[in-house]
Write a protein that holds these residues in place. Structure first.
Motif, PDB file in Angstrom:
ATOM      1  N   SER A 337      -6.324  16.686 -59.020  1.00  0.00           N
ATOM      2  CA  SER A 337      -6.619  16.523 -60.442  1.00  0.00           C
ATOM      3  C   SER A 337      -5.929  15.247 -60.879  1.00  0.00           C
ATOM      4  N   LYS A 338      -5.945  14.969 -62.171  1.00  0.00           N
ATOM      5  CA  LYS A 338      -5.235  13.789 -62.655  1.00  0.00           C
ATOM      6  C   LYS A 338      -3.729  13.954 -62.535  1.00  0.00           C
ATOM      7  N   ASP A 339      -3.256  15.193 -62.369  1.00  0.00           N
ATOM      8  CA  ASP A 339      -1.818  15.468 -62.352  1.00  0.00           C
ATOM      9  C   ASP A 339      -1.287  15.902 -60.996  1.00  0.00           C
ATOM     10  N   ALA A 340      -2.142  16.080 -59.995  1.00  0.00           N
ATOM     11  CA  ALA A 340      -1.693  16.609 -58.713  1.00  0.00           C
ATOM     12  C   ALA A 340      -2.389  15.891 -57.568  1.00  0.00           C
ATOM     13  N   ARG A 341      -1.647  15.704 -56.500  1.00  0.00           N
ATOM     14  CA  ARG A 341      -2.218  15.045 -55.329  1.00  0.00           C
ATOM     15  C   ARG A 341      -1.495  15.509 -54.071  1.00  0.00           C
ATOM     16  N   LEU A 342      -2.171  15.358 -52.956  1.00  0.00           N
ATOM     17  CA  LEU A 342      -1.640  15.692 -51.645  1.00  0.00           C
ATOM     18  C   LEU A 342      -1.827  14.476 -50.756  1.00  0.00           C
ATOM     19  N   TRP A 343      -0.841  14.175 -49.914  1.00  0.00           N
ATOM     20  CA  TRP A 343      -0.996  13.010 -49.061  1.00  0.00           C
ATOM     21  C   TRP A 343      -0.451  13.271 -47.663  1.00  0.00           C
ATOM     22  N   VAL A 344      -0.995  12.536 -46.694  1.00  0.00           N
ATOM     23  CA  VAL A 344      -0.459  12.475 -45.344  1.00  0.00           C
ATOM     24  C   VAL A 344      -0.474  11.006 -44.935  1.00  0.00           C
TER      25      VAL A 344
END
Length: 376
Positions: A337-344
């Motif tokens: 969302s505009k407020d949450a992210r996941l990264w690798v």
């Protein structure tokens, strides 16, 4: 090497699996894809503030949780997966309108990770990141005093990646006792700062200047710091450019250069490091070279479509005597969302012999990351 490969594979599988089970969340609040990354969010907040339209006292509580794990391969016996805090913080921002287009503002922000600069620990003490007061005017610009993000950082040094820590950057992010001024008009934004930090005979310890010009499809940013402490009065300057050729694509390049007598911020923050390793102590992947002229040069590219973004960077940290450290980094980010992210992400360093990390192996270091970020 086998452990490193297994860690990278596990992180990638976890990321893809998690992203696969949440497509509906990203679809509900799709982020803008007009640019691959935001370039000047913090700069706009201080240089072009929105002043409250009534006299009500406004207090906003905010925070950013950035948690995950990494595997740092330093060629040492204690290489292992480690839980990490990637600059989580909480803060309070208060504003009060005192006239037409004019407001008083105050901000206090604390970091949540422990003194080892790695972990988020129970019963750990928070550390002050920001603490300043200011006067914001929509017409005449904004003035701030206290512990703040620096002018140099806002214009040419912000990080591209999910962890908020770019390993090849000169200078620092924040400092104390700074008096800063920002002004924005049309496509031009400028900033200036002075510091009075110590009773060391120099009332003004440093000066900073920065500017940005927005061409809509491109941006050009410049900044400089003048050291005014003691006998070392060197300089650090930087330039960064951005290009947005088509929707979803961002290209960037930067160059930072410091003289050998610049000693306020000798190193680059955000390096790949081991802090709690039992046999190694703290090990920085990019060691400093004080007393030498030093530069950091990098190129960056990003492609984003919907909630998916892939980006990478190649950079060189160069000292005129000790030699170079080359950095290669690639990252996949899922914007939930505009407020949450996941990264690798994965980064590897290639060190010249005199710039080898201070570990028993002396090998160049690499890092695999898996993290999640939630802003509120």
């Amino acid at each position: 090497m086998m452990n490193k490969a297994r860690a990278a594979t596990a992180a990638a599988v976890c990321c893809v699996a998690f992203a696969g089970v949440v497509p509906s969340v990203a679809a509900q609040t799709p982020p803008s894809t007009s640019q691959g990354v935001a370039t000047s969010d913090t700069l706009k907040g201080v240089a072009a503030p929105v002043v409250p339209r009534d006299d009500e006292f406004q207090v906003d509580f905010y925070g950013s949780l950035r948690l995950g794990m990494d595997y740092v391969d330093a060629g040492t016996p204690d290489d292992a997966i480690n839980g990490r805090d990637f600059l989580s913080r909480v803060g309070i921002n208060a504003r009060k309108r005192i006239g037409d287009g004019v407001a008083l503002v105050g901000t206090v922000e604390y970091g949540l990770r422990s003194d080892n600069l790695v972990d988020l620990q129970q019963n750990g003490d928070p550390t002050l990141r920001l603490g300043y007061v200011g006067l914001q005017s929509e017409k005449y610009g904004s003035l701030y005093y206290g512990s703040q993000s620096m002018v140099f950082h806002r214009f040419v040094r912000g990080s591209y990646f999910g962890d908020g820590l770019d390993s090849v950057r000169l200078g620092s992010i924040r400092d104390d006792d700074m008096l800063q001024y920002y002004y924005s008009t049309g496509n031009l934004t400028v900033g200036a700062a002075v510091q009075s930090e110590r009773q060391d005979g120099d009332s003004l310890d440093q000066f900073q200047l920065g500017a940005e010009y927005d061409f809509k499809i491109a941006k050009l940013q410049v900044a400089a710091i003048k050291d005014n402490q003691g006998i070392n009065t060197g300089t650090l300057w930087g330039v960064r450019g951005w290009i947005y050729p088509v929707d979803g694509v961002t290209l960037s390049a930067y160059r930072h250069q410091q003289t050998e007598d610049f000693d306020i911020y000798r190193g680059s923050t955000g390096t790949i490091r081991l802090r709690d390793a039992e046999t190694e102590g703290r090990v920085d992947g990019i060691p400093n070279c004080p007393g030498q002229s030093r530069s950091a040069t990098g190129v960056y590219a990003s492609y984003r479509t919907g909630g998916n973004q892939i980006h990478g960077r190649f950079a060189v940290d160069s000292c005129d005597v000790s030699g170079n450290v080359k950095s290669y980094k690639i990252e996949y980010m899922r914007h939930l969302s505009k407020d949450a992210r996941l990264w690798v992400g994965y980064e590897t360093l290639d060190n010249d012999p005199l710039r080898a990390p201070a570990s028993s192996s002396g090998d160049s270091m690499s890092q695999v990351e898996l993290g999640v970020r939630y802003d509120f």
